[in-house]
Design a protein around this motif. Sequence first.
Motif, short mmCIF file in Angstrom:
data_model
loop_
_atom_site.label_atom_id
_atom_site.label_comp_id
_atom_site.label_asym_id
_atom_site.label_seq_id
_atom_site.Cartn_x
_atom_site.Cartn_y
_atom_site.Cartn_z
N GLY A 110 0.80 -1.23 0.00
CA GLY A 110 0.00 0.00 0.00
C GLY A 110 0.83 1.28 0.00
O GLY A 110 0.33 2.33 0.34
N LYS A 112 3.44 1.72 1.97
CA LYS A 112 4.03 1.94 3.29
C LYS A 112 5.55 1.79 3.27
O LYS A 112 6.26 2.55 3.94
N ARG A 267 0.73 9.27 4.10
CA ARG A 267 0.79 8.11 3.21
C ARG A 267 0.90 6.82 4.00
O ARG A 267 0.31 5.79 3.60
N ALA A 271 -1.90 3.85 3.85
CA ALA A 271 -1.52 2.51 3.39
C ALA A 271 -2.26 1.42 4.16
O ALA A 271 -2.45 0.31 3.64
N THR A 276 -2.57 -5.53 0.81
CA THR A 276 -1.15 -5.89 0.83
C THR A 276 -1.00 -7.26 0.18
O THR A 276 -1.87 -8.13 0.32
#
Length: 440
Positions: A110, A112, A267, A271, A276
Amino acid sequence: MMKLTLRTVLFAVAALWMGGRAGAQSAQPLSLADCRARALAHSEDLKQAGNRVSQAELDVKIAAAAALPKFDASAVGAYVAPDIDMLGMELRMRGMYMADLNLTQPLYAGGKIRAGRRLARIGKDVALEQQRMTRMDVLVEADQTYWTCVAVRGKVRMLERYAAQMDTLYRQTETACAAGMATANDLLRIEAKRSEIRYQLQKARSGAELCRLSLCRVVGAEPGALLEPSDTLPEAAPPSGLTADLAARPELRMLEKQVEAGGQQVRMARADMLPTVGLTADYTYYGNIKLHTPGAGGDSPVPASTQEFRDDLGAVMLAVRIPLFHWGENRRKVRRAQLDEENARLDLQKNRRLLQLEAEQAVRNVSDGYALVETARTGLRQAEANLRDMQNRYAAALSPLTDLLDAQSLWQQAQSNLIEALTQYKIYETEYLRATGRLE
């Protein structure tokens, strides 16, 4: 009375002993460049800032490793008793073992992982700016301490010359008084002035000793080190090209990085709302697992048997995780991160104005400091001319002693003013360089 006398004698002996040690120790000349270098090498704050930079560099490498595959191994041994009954058979795991190798590769998180790497790089930039800021603070303290020490020592030398002048005048007046050309009142006036000068000289020497101790602390020397500044107060050059530019100011850059970090935190929070994807490869080897089948007994031809299981197993899995419903938790985390980013932006706006005001004040201080130096230099020239005139007039018996004493006092004050103005001007120059982020 006896107690007071004994204390006085002991104090005098201790003073002579300390004076002998100080006299035996040679003075150590110290230039401004040496003072700066030793202060930077000694500063604990600067060493801590360097450690924070090293930690930030490690954080960058740690964040970069988050995108790389993870390889793990594990081994398990177990002794299970009693045996497990399985439809008339016994599963025996007395000393079973298992070894596992696992490889995990994140494919998508996402955003991350990417945000984490950017945050780590921002943290390194902030640590470098903190190191610059700490370095500037150390240099400012070193310059202020050094020039203050130079100024106080200059005042001591000036007062010593002033005291020598008064001693000469006292001897001349004493001779004139013996010849009937001066009065005892003149001697009393000069003696009173000599006492005042000795008082000022003692204060200046005490101040010089405190400045020496402060200089020892800044450069990391022992308190007993006889550091002697080798530089003198230079002539003040007219300031030119002064600007209140904040582009190189470390505090401003740190605030800008805080805003950038806030965006990456948003962000990171967003995420958690995205799917994922990860890939896992696993290999397992196991053994010493036995399945025991008892015989039928009697005349049955079926004997008892034991089968041991020892084998390996491999698997490749693709895992997808999709967050569906968390009662609005993730949305609230995103909103909270957005508010943190907005607060960082507001701090940047507020502190930019304050830093700009500080830089403009530093520019004005340099200009005003130079004007003050010129005023003090003009006053000293006038005081020197007045003193020469009063000395000539007094020698020719055309002016009273009080006028000569006043002229000498004005000269002493003008000399002191010039020393203070030059010292403050050098300190203003250092402050200006710090306020614009150019002190190196």
